[in-house]
Design an enzyme around this catalytic site. Structure first.
Site, PDB file in Angstrom:
ATOM      1  N   ASN A  12      -9.697  -0.155  -3.421  1.00  0.00           N
ATOM      2  CA  ASN A  12      -9.540  -1.212  -2.418  1.00  0.00           C
ATOM      3  C   ASN A  12     -10.893  -1.645  -1.886  1.00  0.00           C
ATOM      4  O   ASN A  12     -11.642  -0.831  -1.330  1.00  0.00           O
ATOM      5  CB  ASN A  12      -8.686  -0.709  -1.250  1.00  0.00           C
ATOM      6  CG  ASN A  12      -8.315  -1.827  -0.284  1.00  0.00           C
ATOM      7  OD1 ASN A  12      -7.362  -2.551  -0.512  1.00  0.00           O
ATOM      8  ND2 ASN A  12      -9.065  -1.966   0.788  1.00  0.00           N
ATOM      9  N   GLU A  13     -11.204  -2.918  -2.064  1.00  0.00           N
ATOM     10  CA  GLU A  13     -12.423  -3.521  -1.522  1.00  0.00           C
ATOM     11  C   GLU A  13     -13.664  -2.655  -1.779  1.00  0.00           C
ATOM     12  O   GLU A  13     -14.484  -2.418  -0.896  1.00  0.00           O
ATOM     13  CB  GLU A  13     -12.263  -3.805  -0.023  1.00  0.00           C
ATOM     14  CG  GLU A  13     -11.227  -4.877   0.262  1.00  0.00           C
ATOM     15  CD  GLU A  13     -11.122  -5.241   1.729  1.00  0.00           C
ATOM     16  OE1 GLU A  13     -10.663  -6.351   2.035  1.00  0.00           O
ATOM     17  OE2 GLU A  13     -11.495  -4.406   2.581  1.00  0.00           O
ATOM     18  N   ASN A  39      -7.639   1.558   3.145  1.00  0.00           N
ATOM     19  CA  ASN A  39      -8.162   0.910   4.346  1.00  0.00           C
ATOM     20  C   ASN A  39      -6.990   0.583   5.278  1.00  0.00           C
ATOM     21  O   ASN A  39      -6.463   1.473   5.914  1.00  0.00           O
ATOM     22  CB  ASN A  39      -9.004  -0.322   4.019  1.00  0.00           C
ATOM     23  CG  ASN A  39     -10.026  -0.618   5.109  1.00  0.00           C
ATOM     24  OD1 ASN A  39     -10.942   0.175   5.299  1.00  0.00           O
ATOM     25  ND2 ASN A  39      -9.887  -1.715   5.822  1.00  0.00           N
ATOM     26  N   TYR A  77     -10.699 -13.741   4.778  1.00  0.00           N
ATOM     27  CA  TYR A  77     -10.194 -13.895   6.147  1.00  0.00           C
ATOM     28  C   TYR A  77     -11.066 -14.940   6.845  1.00  0.00           C
ATOM     29  O   TYR A  77     -11.945 -14.613   7.642  1.00  0.00           O
ATOM     30  CB  TYR A  77     -10.237 -12.558   6.891  1.00  0.00           C
ATOM     31  CG  TYR A  77      -9.278 -11.541   6.344  1.00  0.00           C
ATOM     32  CD1 TYR A  77      -8.031 -11.341   6.928  1.00  0.00           C
ATOM     33  CD2 TYR A  77      -9.601 -10.769   5.226  1.00  0.00           C
ATOM     34  CE1 TYR A  77      -7.138 -10.410   6.424  1.00  0.00           C
ATOM     35  CE2 TYR A  77      -8.713  -9.840   4.701  1.00  0.00           C
ATOM     36  CZ  TYR A  77      -7.483  -9.661   5.312  1.00  0.00           C
ATOM     37  OH  TYR A  77      -6.591  -8.752   4.801  1.00  0.00           O
ATOM     38  N   GLU A 136      -5.654 -10.465  -0.720  1.00  0.00           N
ATOM     39  CA  GLU A 136      -5.466 -10.494   0.729  1.00  0.00           C
ATOM     40  C   GLU A 136      -6.038 -11.799   1.247  1.00  0.00           C
ATOM     41  O   GLU A 136      -7.246 -12.029   1.181  1.00  0.00           O
ATOM     42  CB  GLU A 136      -6.182  -9.327   1.425  1.00  0.00           C
ATOM     43  CG  GLU A 136      -5.662  -7.956   1.092  1.00  0.00           C
ATOM     44  CD  GLU A 136      -6.420  -6.859   1.848  1.00  0.00           C
ATOM     45  OE1 GLU A 136      -6.973  -7.149   2.934  1.00  0.00           O
ATOM     46  OE2 GLU A 136      -6.469  -5.732   1.330  1.00  0.00           O
ATOM     47  N   TYR A 173      -0.029  -7.880  14.177  1.00  0.00           N
ATOM     48  CA  TYR A 173      -1.025  -8.616  13.398  1.00  0.00           C
ATOM     49  C   TYR A 173      -0.921 -10.135  13.569  1.00  0.00           C
ATOM     50  O   TYR A 173      -1.562 -10.892  12.866  1.00  0.00           O
ATOM     51  CB  TYR A 173      -0.879  -8.259  11.913  1.00  0.00           C
ATOM     52  CG  TYR A 173      -2.171  -8.253  11.121  1.00  0.00           C
ATOM     53  CD1 TYR A 173      -2.995  -7.136  11.125  1.00  0.00           C
ATOM     54  CD2 TYR A 173      -2.560  -9.346  10.357  1.00  0.00           C
ATOM     55  CE1 TYR A 173      -4.178  -7.125  10.386  1.00  0.00           C
ATOM     56  CE2 TYR A 173      -3.738  -9.347   9.628  1.00  0.00           C
ATOM     57  CZ  TYR A 173      -4.550  -8.234   9.645  1.00  0.00           C
ATOM     58  OH  TYR A 173      -5.715  -8.213   8.910  1.00  0.00           O
ATOM     59  N   TYR A 217       0.838  -1.191   0.000  1.00  0.00           N
ATOM     60  CA  TYR A 217       0.000   0.000   0.000  1.00  0.00           C
ATOM     61  C   TYR A 217       0.877   1.248   0.000  1.00  0.00           C
ATOM     62  O   TYR A 217       1.928   1.285   0.649  1.00  0.00           O
ATOM     63  CB  TYR A 217      -0.860   0.054   1.257  1.00  0.00           C
ATOM     64  CG  TYR A 217      -2.141  -0.745   1.220  1.00  0.00           C
ATOM     65  CD1 TYR A 217      -3.046  -0.626   0.166  1.00  0.00           C
ATOM     66  CD2 TYR A 217      -2.478  -1.586   2.271  1.00  0.00           C
ATOM     67  CE1 TYR A 217      -4.234  -1.335   0.159  1.00  0.00           C
ATOM     68  CE2 TYR A 217      -3.671  -2.298   2.286  1.00  0.00           C
ATOM     69  CZ  TYR A 217      -4.540  -2.180   1.221  1.00  0.00           C
ATOM     70  OH  TYR A 217      -5.716  -2.865   1.207  1.00  0.00           O
TER      71      TYR A 217
END
Length: 974
Positions: free
Chosen positions: A155-156, A95, A219, A255, A321, A50
């Protein structure tokens, strides 16, 4: 039918394994190559990056791509040198749990119009950003000799309506055109936000705005940091999803879960064992391979730190993370497990041209096992991914597996899957000049260096079986190691069967091939350093190294196998270089005493670092000063900005006038300070103050120098209201002045970032005071004080020194500093002279409500070839009052410690931010929110995550440009 949806780069079919990396979260460019080398060593051949607009643009029309951590050309150069590709993701929106989702913070005043649409105001705002970053991306495309292979658009962004006139369609077309005009010609991509829509694919209702390669984010973990039994239920419809949405394109996960965020008030990342377990990549990523995924980008490979005010409100300072590479850049066990997959996909070229020929539970006998079967239609090579049908099960199962080979159907018994384990069983697998008929032991990699060397692995105690198409006399072997091997002829093929023991066993066959049999933990320390700089590495372009925890680079010349790597303890190194004719091993520039094994490899020993010699200084000799003089009625605020706006561009209506939104007066990141002057005669009984600050942030108010209210923060509330008593309801210590007409209400509001667009109005959701209204509410017919206006009140506002767009510290950047008095004066910077200050420690604290500043210096002398993960540990006491603490290291805001919210108490500090070979400064801002004051229980440095002796230079003493000192410029005025 073979679907020709493959990644072909410069004529080569490839499997792309990418790791997400955010350079902003590691503001030391000298450490970027360290991260990239670790990615490459663990089987990755790409990074996904990013580019946060706000980090490069503090003010409209101004862009910084050169200063220290903002020099993105260094990023591209480091990636190319490491031999990894780059997937560029420049937004405009990102994001990423970063401040405002990456949008420029000067849009906080509402001037960006309708965000993430074709609105002309938003278009005019983002177009200069895409023009500038687009040119840099274009210059670094693979077509220009650079590493960039893909360019993500937005993005998304879900395509909710498939209509060519829809604002989102027009918006996507605007961005695509802007990138094209900037010279970007590599394929464009998108990332679907889970299976929530079918967006921007040329294969599904393409009405405009579609990209070249569709991507799906996922996810699926469902894990819990407090319940290790939860989650681990894989998704089995990916293949069909891609068939329905993007049938002509490669299957791409932009992702895929490699960890997960933790918010304020939750848990620390290193406590989340379910996310940290090597079982996670073993189960989930092999499940993706079974569904023909050929580009897997893991979010996030390295998370880093939300230093300064760079975080969105949903996360705290750490952005570890639970990633494969920890915040302190340590390779975790789950990263080593990913390496087993990465090195397998690197050499298994037959996997790249396969059909899905079957799946389900009919392949196995004796247990409920789900199997994905892929076949190469050209040579029959088969890949069967097996997993328990209930993938969340933690029980071991043993079963038989039925599958086809070129020699007919096979039934192989005694295959064991541990709980949450997956395996890739191969059939007719080609390696070099040889072919395995099948193997139930997993292939890690192979090398073809004159002879073929195959590496297999299993969990210790599991049974493995493999076969070759020749009788035993043609497959006679010698065995070196503890695993016992049996061989038997079945038809015209020989079957080899063994139980995996700890460590390494080597089979040396009479036809020259070698097979290494490794238990899984030993396999984690098997490395295959490339001999070429390309991301594409064939089996003849790497050699094998077993033993040390990390091998960054390797080469062979003049009879010496040169290795550059890291070790935290003594280790034995074994090198197999085949026909590269090595006789000696060199480790980090030192030739080692080397011996040759009977099967031709080289062996030597390394000592590792003397970690017992490392000691860190105590943090003592503190000095202190008041950092909240603004609370006092005598403070001179004449230089502050008067709040006099009656209208705003914000999509949120103010609760009163004048408008008090911080961004409307040029203050974006950091705390907001207000001083309201009003005469006693115009004071209502109380006022209702409504503040908007982001999750977990708090605020306090003083009347005529006395604390009258504090909001301590809440992990789930972004705004809050407090009733401030002024008239007869006020406490005696905070009563209005009766002898003068002047009163001062001072308000200090903390800040946890601007929202992403998934929350309310995103960056345009205001910060600061939303309104100040009389309480109880009065209407204009019953009082001279209206419902929304406090008559006779004058509000003044203050934020970061010079205003946010001044960016007076370009090295550390526009979101490092806040608005405390000490920050505005530069007390957090090295070089500031505090010698005249009185002594005082944060462990003693203060006994009144306010903000107290503490400074101390210390020195480090760490060998330049040691990578020492150093962290700052903070704690409170049971007797202290409520507090909020910020800690600066050499001018960088590296810790927001909010103990009433939690969870973080340990804050890693990177080399470069720290001078590991010189003088350093720590400054602590302690905000006591109660009348009793506050103090810290502990402030100390720790190095409790090993010491690594490295082939890289971590001598941060030479990186002084990262730590500019105080010069006073821009810090005198108010």
């Amino acid at each position: 039918m073979l679907v020709e949806a493959l990644w072909i780069i410069n004529g080569d079919r490839v499997f792309i394994l990418a790791a997400e990396f955010h350079y902003q979260r590691l503001p030391v460019p000298e450490l970027w190559p360290d991260v990239f080398e670790k990615f490459k060593s663990q089987g990755f051949n790409a990074i996904s990056v990013y580019f946060f607009w706000y980090y490069h643009s503090a003010s409209r029309g101004q862009f910084d791509f050169e200063t220290t951590g903002k020099n993105v050309q260094k990023l591209f150069d480091a990636a190319k040198e490491a031999g990894i590709w780059v997937i560029a993701r420049a937004g405009p929106y990102c994001n990423a749990e970063t401040n405002a989702g990456g949008l420029a913070l000067y849009l906080a005043d509402g001037s960006g119009g309708s965000l993430r649409t074709s609105d002309e105001a938003f278009y005019e705002a983002w177009l200069p950003w895409i023009n500038e970053i687009g040119k840099i991306i274009a210059a670094n495309q693979i077509t220009n000799g650079g590493p960039v292979i893909l360019n993500q658009i937005e993005n998304e962004l879900t395509e909710t309506v498939h209509d060519p006139n829809n604002t989102l369609v027009l918006y996507m077309e605007q961005i695509e055109k802007a990138f094209q005009n900037a010279g970007v010609i590599v394929p464009s991509t998108s990332n679907e936000k889970g299976e929530r829509g079918m967006s921007w694919s040329t294969d599904f209702q393409d009405v405009g705005g579609a990209v070249n390669v569709y991507g799906l984010d996922s996810y699926p973990g469902g894990t819990s940091c407090t319940n290790v039994g939860s989650g681990y239920t894989v998704v089995r419809n990916y293949y069909q999803w891609f068939q329905n949405t993007s049938i002509t394109q490669p299957e791409y996960f932009p992702e895929f879960e490699a960890g997960y965020i933790r918010g304020w008030g939750t848990s620390n990342y290193d406590e989340c064992q379910s996310e940290l377990s090597p079982e996670f990549p073993d189960l989930y990523y092999k499940n993706n391979l079974g569904q023909r995924d050929t580009l897997l980008s893991l979010y996030i490979g390295y998370g880093g730190t939300n230093w300064g005010h760079s975080a969105a409100p949903v996360v705290y300072t750490s952005y570890d993370y639970s990633a494969p590479l920890s915040e302190e850049r340590i390779v975790r066990d789950k990263m080593r497990q990913i390496k087993l997959i990465g090195l397998f996909t690197r050499v298994s070229t037959d996997l790249l041209t396969t059909d899905m020929v079957g799946n389900g539970i009919s392949y196995a006998i004796g247990a409920e096992i789900f199997t994905w079967e892929l076949r190469n239609p050209f040579n029959g090579a088969g890949f069967l991914v097996v997993q328990q049908n209930n993938t969340s099960s933690m029980e071991d199962v043993t079963f038989q597996l039925n599958f086809k080979t070129s020699q007919g159907n096979m039934t192989v018994s005694d295959i064991t899957l541990a709980g949450r384990q997956s395996k890739i069983v191969v059939a007719d697998y080609n390696f070099g000049t040889h072919k395995l008929l099948y193997s139930t032991a997993e292939i890690l990699t192979y090398a073809s260096l004159g002879s073929d060397i195959l590496v297999l692995y299993l969990k210790e105690g599991q049974v493995g079986e493999f076969a070759f198409e020749a009788p035993p006399i043609q497959n006679s072997f010698k065995i070196y190691g503890q695993s016992q091997m049996s061989s038997n002829l079945f038809g015209n093929h020989t079957v080899f069967r063994y139980t995996q023991t700890s460590g390494s066993t080597v089979l040396q066959f009479n036809d020259g091939k070698l097979i290494y049999l490794l238990d899984q933990v030993t396999a984690w320390n098997l490395h295959a350093p490339p001999l070429v700089a390309s991301p594409i590495v064939s089996a003849s372009e790497h050699f094998l190294v077993l033993g040390p925890p990390l091998v960054r680079k390797g080469s062979v010349s003049n009879g010496i196998a040169y290795l550059i790597g890291d070790a935290n303890a003594s280790a034995r190194i074994e090198v197999f270089a085949g026909n590269l004719s090595a006789n000696t091993i060199s480790w980090n520039g030192q030739n080692l005493e080397t011996r040759r094994t009977p099967y031709g490899s080289l062996v030597a020993d390394i000592a590792g670092p003397g970690a017992q010699n490392l000691s860190l200084p105590e943090l003592i000799d503190w000095k202190t000063n008041d950092s909240l003089p603004e609370r006092l009625p005598t403070y001179d605020d004449s230089g502050w900005i008067i709040c006099n706006k009656t209208t705003t561009l914000s999509p949120v209506a103010p609760l009163s006038t004048p408008v008090l939104f911080s961004a409307d007066y040029g203050f974006f990141a950091g705390q907001t300070l207000y001083r309201a002057h009003f005469p006693t005669y115009s004071a209502p009984l109380a006022i209702n103050l409504t503040a908007q600050h982001g999750f977990a942030a708090g605020w306090s108010a003083w009347l005529n120098g006395a604390l009258v209210a504090s909001y301590l923060g809440n992990a789930t509330q972004t705004s809050s209201s407090l009733i401030i008593p002024l008239g007869t309801n006020a406490t005696s210590s905070s009563s209005l002045n009766q002898n003068t007409t002047e009163n001062v209400l001072f308000v200090l509001i903390d800040y946890s970032g601007h929202d992403e667009t998934s929350t309310a109005k995103g960056v345009a959701n205001p910060r600061g005071l939303l309104g100040a209204t009389p309480y109880p509410p009065l209407n204009s017919t019953s009082s001279t004080i209206s419902k929304t206006t406090l008559s006779g009140w004058t509000w003044r506002i203050q934020g970061v020194a010079g205003g946010s767009e001044a960016n007076i510290d370009p090295v550390r950047g526009p979101v490092n500093e806040g608005s405390f008095y000490g920050e505005r004066k530069g007390w957090h910077l090295p070089g500031f002279d505090y010698s005249s200050w009185p002594s005082g420690s944060p462990l003693d604290g203060i006994n009144y409500p306010g903000v107290q500043w503490y400074i101390t210096d210390f020195s480090l002398s760490i060998p330049s070839n040691w990578d020492v993960p150093i962290a700052l540990v903070l704690s409170n006491t049971t007797t202290t009052g409520p507090m909020r603490v910020q800690v600066y290291v050499n001018g960088y805001l590296m810790a927001k410690y909010w103990p009433s919210i939690g969870p973080q108490t340990r804050f890693p500090i990177q080399p470069g931010v720290l001078d590991t070979q010189g003088r350093n400064r720590i400054a602590v801002a302690l905000w006591a929110q109660g009348d009793e004051g506050a103090r810290l229980g502990d402030v100390r440095l720790v190095a409790d995550r090993w010491v690594w002796e490295s082939g890289r230079d971590f001598g941060a003493g030479g990186w002084g440009y990262l730590r500019p000192e105080w010069d006073g410029v821009g810090r005198d005025g108010e």
